[in-house]
Design a protein around this motif. Sequence first.
Motif, PDB file in Angstrom:
ATOM      1  N   ALA A  78      46.313  51.870 -57.194  1.00 39.21           N
ATOM      2  CA  ALA A  78      45.224  51.674 -57.151  1.00 39.21           C
ATOM      3  C   ALA A  78      43.748  52.597 -57.818  1.00 39.21           C
ATOM      4  N   PRO A  79      43.229  52.067 -58.820  1.00 41.32           N
ATOM      5  CA  PRO A  79      42.620  52.644 -59.679  1.00 41.32           C
ATOM      6  C   PRO A  79      42.044  53.999 -59.501  1.00 41.32           C
ATOM      7  N   GLU A  80      41.652  53.910 -58.557  1.00 34.88           N
ATOM      8  CA  GLU A  80      41.239  55.216 -57.399  1.00 34.88           C
ATOM      9  C   GLU A  80      41.612  56.452 -57.176  1.00 34.88           C
ATOM     10  N   HIS A  81      43.304  56.004 -57.011  1.00 34.28           N
ATOM     11  CA  HIS A  81      44.419  57.073 -57.202  1.00 34.28           C
ATOM     12  C   HIS A  81      45.187  57.517 -58.831  1.00 34.28           C
ATOM     13  N   GLN A  82      44.675  56.700 -59.491  1.00 39.21           N
ATOM     14  CA  GLN A  82      44.794  56.784 -61.033  1.00 39.21           C
ATOM     15  C   GLN A  82      44.666  58.218 -62.129  1.00 39.21           C
ATOM     16  N   SER A  83      44.024  58.817 -61.207  1.00 42.37           N
ATOM     17  CA  SER A  83      44.007  60.355 -61.593  1.00 42.37           C
ATOM     18  C   SER A  83      44.660  61.729 -60.593  1.00 42.37           C
ATOM     19  N   GLY A  84      45.231  60.718 -60.274  1.00 36.77           N
ATOM     20  CA  GLY A  84      46.305  61.360 -59.309  1.00 36.77           C
ATOM     21  C   GLY A  84      47.274  62.797 -60.453  1.00 36.77           C
ATOM     22  N   ILE A  85      48.725  63.288 -58.569  1.00 37.64           N
ATOM     23  CA  ILE A  85      49.699  64.236 -59.596  1.00 37.64           C
ATOM     24  C   ILE A  85      51.257  63.103 -59.779  1.00 37.64           C
ATOM     25  N   PRO A  86      51.580  62.995 -61.180  1.00 37.41           N
ATOM     26  CA  PRO A  86      52.335  63.180 -61.205  1.00 37.41           C
ATOM     27  C   PRO A  86      53.658  63.358 -60.562  1.00 37.41           C
ATOM     28  N   LEU A  87      54.785  62.935 -60.314  1.00 37.78           N
ATOM     29  CA  LEU A  87      56.255  63.675 -59.908  1.00 37.78           C
ATOM     30  C   LEU A  87      56.626  64.532 -61.490  1.00 37.78           C
ATOM     31  N   GLU A  88      56.282  64.035 -62.444  1.00 37.45           N
ATOM     32  CA  GLU A  88      56.576  64.332 -63.561  1.00 37.45           C
ATOM     33  C   GLU A  88      55.329  64.839 -64.615  1.00 37.45           C
ATOM     34  N   GLU A  89      55.218  65.497 -65.960  1.00 37.17           N
ATOM     35  CA  GLU A  89      54.514  65.748 -66.835  1.00 37.17           C
ATOM     36  C   GLU A  89      55.693  65.405 -68.371  1.00 37.17           C
ATOM     37  N   GLY A  90      55.845  64.154 -68.732  1.00 40.59           N
ATOM     38  CA  GLY A  90      57.086  64.333 -69.282  1.00 40.59           C
ATOM     39  C   GLY A  90      55.603  63.761 -70.591  1.00 40.59           C
ATOM     40  N   TRP A  91      56.771  64.284 -71.625  1.00 41.47           N
ATOM     41  CA  TRP A  91      55.802  64.081 -72.475  1.00 41.47           C
ATOM     42  C   TRP A  91      55.367  62.799 -73.806  1.00 41.47           C
ATOM     43  N   ILE A  92      55.940  61.248 -72.697  1.00 38.63           N
ATOM     44  CA  ILE A  92      55.039  60.618 -73.741  1.00 38.63           C
ATOM     45  C   ILE A  92      54.174  60.049 -72.602  1.00 38.63           C
ATOM     46  N   VAL A  93      53.182  60.309 -71.748  1.00 38.86           N
ATOM     47  CA  VAL A  93      52.641  59.675 -71.466  1.00 38.86           C
ATOM     48  C   VAL A  93      50.960  60.401 -71.222  1.00 38.86           C
ATOM     49  N   ARG A  94      51.400  61.229 -72.572  1.00 40.18           N
ATOM     50  CA  ARG A  94      50.096  62.253 -72.416  1.00 40.18           C
ATOM     51  C   ARG A  94      49.500  61.483 -73.907  1.00 40.18           C
ATOM     52  N   GLU A  95      47.889  61.728 -74.075  1.00 42.55           N
ATOM     53  CA  GLU A  95      47.545  60.788 -74.908  1.00 42.55           C
ATOM     54  C   GLU A  95      47.608  61.284 -76.232  1.00 42.55           C
TER      55      GLU A  95
END
Length: 379
Positions: free
Chosen positions: A224-241
Motif C-alpha cells: 500500500a502507498p502508505e508503506h512504500q517508504s518502508g525498509i526493504p529486506l535487501e539494498e540492491g543496486w537495481i532498486v536505486r535511482e
Amino acid sequence: MNSETLRPLFDLPRDLAYLNCAYMGPMPRFAANAGQTAYDQRQRPWELDIQDRFFDQPEALRAEAAKLFGAAADDIALIPAASYGLAIAARNLPLSTGQEILALDGQFPSNVYIWREKAAQSGATMKTVTRSANESWTEAVLAAIGPQTAIAALPEVHWADGGRVDLKAVSDKLRAHGAKLVLDLTQSLGTAPFDLAAIRPDFAIAAGYKWLLGPYTMGYGYIAPEHQSGIPLEEGWIVREGAEDFARLVDYADRHAPGARRFDMGERSGFQLVPAALESLKWLNGLGLDTLRDGLLARTTDIEDAVRPYGAHCDTPDRGGHYLCLALPDHAPKDLARRLMARGVSVSQRGDRLRVTPHLYTDGADIDRFASAIKAELA
C-alpha cells in the motif's frame, strides 16, 4: 471460452486429468517456450539488450501483475516467494507487547512462522482462529477481532479446506480497531477479480507458480502507498535511482526507485523467469478475471455433481469458487490420492479431504475420468 479451445495450449496428456492447480499450475506451452528461448539466449550474454532484460521486461511483468491486484504498477514489488513478501510486511508493521496477530487454524506455514517470530520479539501473541463445522471462516475471523488485534495475517481462500474469507468485511472491522491486514493470495489471485479499493490491504502477496501458471521463484507483492517508504529486506543496486546508467553505478544513490520497487528481490530481472511469467500473466489478463471466476466455478460445480453419488462432497461453508475440497466417506482409502494417480487423475489429499483444483483447461473428459476413478475407489 471452452476447454476444447484452451486444453491444447497446455502439455496435458489425454490420459491424465490434471486437477491439481493449487499444488502447481502447469505453464502454458507459449510461456514455457518463452522461458526456453530466454535460456538459449543466456548462452550468448553479449547479445542481451541491457535495457530490455534488466529493466523493460521486469517493468512489463510488474504492470501485468498489477492488473490482477487491481493496483498501479508502482504498488507492486517483484519477489521470489510468499515468505519473502510476508517478511517485508512483518518488518514494516508495528507491534507492541500485549497485542495480537490473527491467523487461521491450519493456515499455510509461510504465513505463520514469520508472525510467530515477530510476536516473540515484540511480546505479542499469536491468536489462532478456529471455526466450527457449520461456521464460515469469515464468521470466525470477525468474532476473533478485538481491541488487542494489531495484525490479521490471512489468506483469501484456506489452502486445506477451500473456505473463503470475506476480506472486505474483515478489513472494515480491522480498521475500526486500527489493525493492519496482510494477505497471502497465493491460492486465489488470478482466479477472480480482487477488489483492492474495498479490501484495502496493507500488504498482499502471491507466489506465481500455482494459479498464475508461472515459473517457480517468481512472485508478486502489493505494498500500500502508505508503506512504500518502508525498509526493504535487501539494498540492491537495481532498486536505486539512476540504476539504468551502468557507467555511473558507483555514484552511489541515496534515493530508491519510486513506489514499491525498493522492495524488489535481488536479481529481480530473472532473465530465464521473467519472460515465462510475463506470458502467463498476459494470457490470464487477456482472458479476464470475470471469465476466470465464472469458468472455474462452473468446473468445480460440475466435478462435485459428478462425484457426489459416491459419497464425496464439499461441506465447507462459503468455499472459494475455484477450490473444491471433498469430504470423504469413512471407508475411503488413506492413500486415495496415490490410487487416483494410478488411474490417471492428479489431485492432492489434505488430511481426510481430497483437494480438487481444476483450471479452464479442464474438460468433460477430465471430469468423467475423475468420476470413474472415484467410483472405482469409493463405491
